[in-house]
Design an enzyme around this catalytic site. Structure first.
Site, PDB file in Angstrom:
ATOM      1  N   ASP A  76       9.031  -2.562   4.391  1.00 30.56           N
ATOM      2  CA  ASP A  76       8.899  -3.711   3.485  1.00 30.56           C
ATOM      3  C   ASP A  76       9.405  -3.402   2.082  1.00 30.56           C
ATOM      4  O   ASP A  76       9.509  -2.249   1.656  1.00 30.56           O
ATOM      5  CB  ASP A  76       7.452  -4.200   3.425  1.00 30.56           C
ATOM      6  CG  ASP A  76       6.456  -3.083   3.095  1.00 30.56           C
ATOM      7  OD1 ASP A  76       6.725  -1.910   3.423  1.00 30.56           O
ATOM      8  OD2 ASP A  76       5.399  -3.388   2.517  1.00 30.56           O
ATOM      9  N   GLU A 135       3.503  -2.028   4.234  1.00 25.51           N
ATOM     10  CA  GLU A 135       2.836  -0.890   3.597  1.00 25.51           C
ATOM     11  C   GLU A 135       2.305  -1.248   2.220  1.00 25.51           C
ATOM     12  O   GLU A 135       1.320  -0.674   1.762  1.00 25.51           O
ATOM     13  CB  GLU A 135       3.822   0.293   3.482  1.00 25.51           C
ATOM     14  CG  GLU A 135       3.177   1.596   3.040  1.00 25.51           C
ATOM     15  CD  GLU A 135       3.027   1.765   1.537  1.00 25.51           C
ATOM     16  OE1 GLU A 135       2.093   2.468   1.088  1.00 25.51           O
ATOM     17  OE2 GLU A 135       3.844   1.189   0.794  1.00 25.51           O
ATOM     18  N   GLU A 136       2.945  -2.204   1.557  1.00 24.69           N
ATOM     19  CA  GLU A 136       2.664  -2.475   0.152  1.00 24.69           C
ATOM     20  C   GLU A 136       1.512  -3.445  -0.103  1.00 24.69           C
ATOM     21  O   GLU A 136       1.212  -3.740  -1.243  1.00 24.69           O
ATOM     22  CB  GLU A 136       3.927  -3.031  -0.527  1.00 24.69           C
ATOM     23  CG  GLU A 136       5.112  -2.071  -0.577  1.00 24.69           C
ATOM     24  CD  GLU A 136       4.941  -0.963  -1.600  1.00 24.69           C
ATOM     25  OE1 GLU A 136       3.886  -0.937  -2.269  1.00 24.69           O
ATOM     26  OE2 GLU A 136       5.849  -0.129  -1.746  1.00 24.69           O
ATOM     27  N   HIS A 358       8.820   1.496  -8.042  1.00 30.33           N
ATOM     28  CA  HIS A 358       8.414   0.129  -8.399  1.00 30.33           C
ATOM     29  C   HIS A 358       9.049  -0.349  -9.699  1.00 30.33           C
ATOM     30  O   HIS A 358       8.775  -1.473 -10.138  1.00 30.33           O
ATOM     31  CB  HIS A 358       6.889  -0.021  -8.452  1.00 30.33           C
ATOM     32  CG  HIS A 358       6.212   0.165  -7.127  1.00 30.33           C
ATOM     33  ND1 HIS A 358       4.995  -0.401  -6.816  1.00 30.33           N
ATOM     34  CD2 HIS A 358       6.578   0.854  -6.015  1.00 30.33           C
ATOM     35  CE1 HIS A 358       4.654  -0.063  -5.581  1.00 30.33           C
ATOM     36  NE2 HIS A 358       5.599   0.705  -5.075  1.00 30.33           N
TER      37      HIS A 358
END
Length: 386
Positions: A76, A135-136, A358
Site C-alpha cells: 500500500d 500496512e499503513e 512519509h
C-alpha cells in the site's frame, strides 16, 4: 547466482518498482496493484492461495518441502502528495504516493519469486510469498491475515524494510524488541465554558487540557522505566472559536508507543486514570477512546542470529549492523507474535534517499535492491532443515 545474474534481476525489479511507484493505491484499495502482481506470479507458474484480496499469497513447493518459509512485502501507499523530480516514475495519482518504500518491497519480493520459480531445484523449503495489503492503517492487513490462518503452516517468517535511517551499504536488525507498538487516543473534555471576562463562573476545558498534557509527559519521564523506551505525544488540540469565549469542549488527539507489551499496557492504564482524576478535580466530564494499533515488533533471538550469519557470510562481515530499537512501528509485529522470524532493515541513507519516510520528497535508492534480493534468497536457501 553470479554478479551479472543478480544485477539483471535487480534491474528487472527496478522496472516493476517504477511502474508501481507511478500507480500507487491507498490501504485496502490496492486492487490494480493486486492484478499487476497476480499477472507476474501467474506467469511464473506459482500457485495462488485463497485469501481475501487485495492481499495476494503465492506459493512455491520446495524440493523437500518439510518446512515452509514465508517472505512478506507490503503493497500500500500513503495519502501524501508527492514532490520532487523522480523523472519518469512520479506518482500519477494525485494526493497518493509510495512515500515509505512499499513499492520497493513489492518489486524486490517479485524478483525473489522470479528467481526461485526459475531455479526450483535449488529451493529445498516450501516458500510462501505474502504481498500484504493495508500496512499503513488500523486495523492492519497483517492482523487480518494472521486471523485468517496465513501462518498456520509456516515454520518461520522474514521481512525487510528499505530504511532511510540506516547508512547505505549496511543491513541490520535487533534481536528482541526492535520496533515500537503504536496506539492512538482521543480525549474529550466536557465543561460549562463561558465568557473570558468571568472565568470564575466557568469550568475551563482549555486550562484542564494543559494539566492533562503535562501529566501525560510525566508518565514517560517519571513513571516508566527509563531504560525501556516509551513515547506519548499530543498531535492535535481542538477547542475554542473566539478570543474571549471559554469553550465548553476541548479534544486532545495523541499517540503512545512502547517497545514492550507491559509498558504499552501501563501507559494506557495511566492515561485513563490521570484523565479521570484531573477532569474530576476540576469538575469536568470526560470521554476517552483508545484506538489500538500494532504491538511491539519483537524479533526472535534464534532467527535473528541466523539472519546475522546469512548477512555476514553472503554480503560481508562489514555489512551487518546491530541496531538499536526504533519508536517507529510496523504491523509485521503481528506475524512475529504468531511464529518465529525476523524483520530486517536494509540501509539506504545517502544522497538519493535523504528525506525521511512519509516525507513528500522521499525516494528509494535502487542501488540497494541487489543486496535485498540476495538476502531473501539466501535466507531461504540457508534455512536449516531440522
Amino acid at each position: 547466482m553470479n554478479t551479472d545474474q543478480l544485477r539483471s534481476l535487480a534491474e528487472w525489479s527496478i522496472v516493476h518498482r517504477r511502474f508501481l511507484h507511478k500507480h500507487p493505491e491507498l490501504s485496502g484499495k490496492e486492487f490494480n496493484t493486486y492484478n499487476y502482481i497476480k499477472d507476474i506470479v501467474t506467469e511464473l507458474g506459482l500457485q495462488l492461495a485463497d485469501y481475501p484480496s487485495p492481499n495476494l499469497i503465492a506459493y512455491l513447493p520446495g524440493t523437500v518441502g518439510k518446512k515452509t518459509i514465508a517472505l512478506r512485502a507490503d503493497i500500500d501507499a500513503l495519502p501524501v502528495q508527492e514532490e520532487g523530480g523522480k523523472e519518469g516514475y512520479k506518482s500519477m495519482n494525485p494526493g497518493v504516493s509510495h512515500a515509505c518504500g512499499h513499492d520497493g518491497h513489492t518489486a524486490i519480493l517479485l524478483a525473489v519469486a522470479k528467481w526461485m520459480a526459475e531455479n526450483r531445484n535449488s529451493i529445498e523449503h516450501n516458500v510462501k510469498f505474502i504481498f500484504q495489503s493495508a500496512e499503513e492503517i488500523t486495523p492492519s492487513g497483517a492482523e487480518g491475515l494472521v486471523q485468517a490462518g496465513i501462518l498456520d503452516d509456516v515454520d518461520a517468517i522474514f521481512g525487510i524494510h528499505l530504511w532511510q535511517g540506516l547508512e547505505k551499504g549496511k543491513i541490520g536488525l535487533k534481536p528482541g524488541p526492535m520496533m515500537a507498538s503504536v496506539d492512538d487516543f482521543h480525549v474529550t473534555i466536557d465543561a460549562s465554558g463561558g465568557h473570558g471576562s468571568m472565568p470564575h463562573e466557568t469550568t475551563d476545558p482549555i486550562y484542564i487540557a494543559t494539566h492533562l498534557i503535562q501529566s501525560f509527559q510525566a508518565i514517560t519521564s517519571r513513571q516508566t522505566n527509563p531504560i525501556e523506551p516509551a513515547v506519548i505525544s499530543i498531535g492535535k488540540v481542538d477547542g475554542g472559536s473566539s478570543y474571549s469565549i471559554i469553550p465548553s469542549k476541548v479534544e486532545l488527539y495523541g499517540t503512545m508507543r512502547a517497545v514492550t507489551p507491559e509498558t504499552q499496557a501501563f501507559m494506557k492504564e495511566r492515561i485513563a486514570q490521570q484523565t479521570a482524576g484531573i477532569c474530576s478535580t476540576f469538575s469536568a466530564d470526560h470521554k476517552i477512546e483508545f484506538i489500538e494499533g500494532t504491538p511491539p515488533l519483537v524479533n526472535d533471538p534464534k532467527e535473528s542470529a541466523f539472519v546475522e550469519t546469512v548477512i555476514k557470510e553472503h554480503l560481508g562481515e562489514d555489512v551487518f549492523s546491530l541496531l538499536d530499537s526504533t519508536m517507529a512501528a510496523e504491523d509485521f509485529s503481528f506475524y512475529l507474535q504468531k511464529k518465529q522470524g525476523a524483520f530486517v532493515f536494509v540501509g539506504m541513507k545517502g544522497e538519493k534517499s535523504r528525506y525521511p519516510h512519509h516525507h513528500a520528497k522521499f525516494d528509494l535508492d535502487e542501488d540497494v535492491f541487489e543486496s535485498a534480493i540476495q538476502l531473501f534468497i539466501k535466507i531461504v536457501q540457508d534455512y536449516p532443515s531440522s
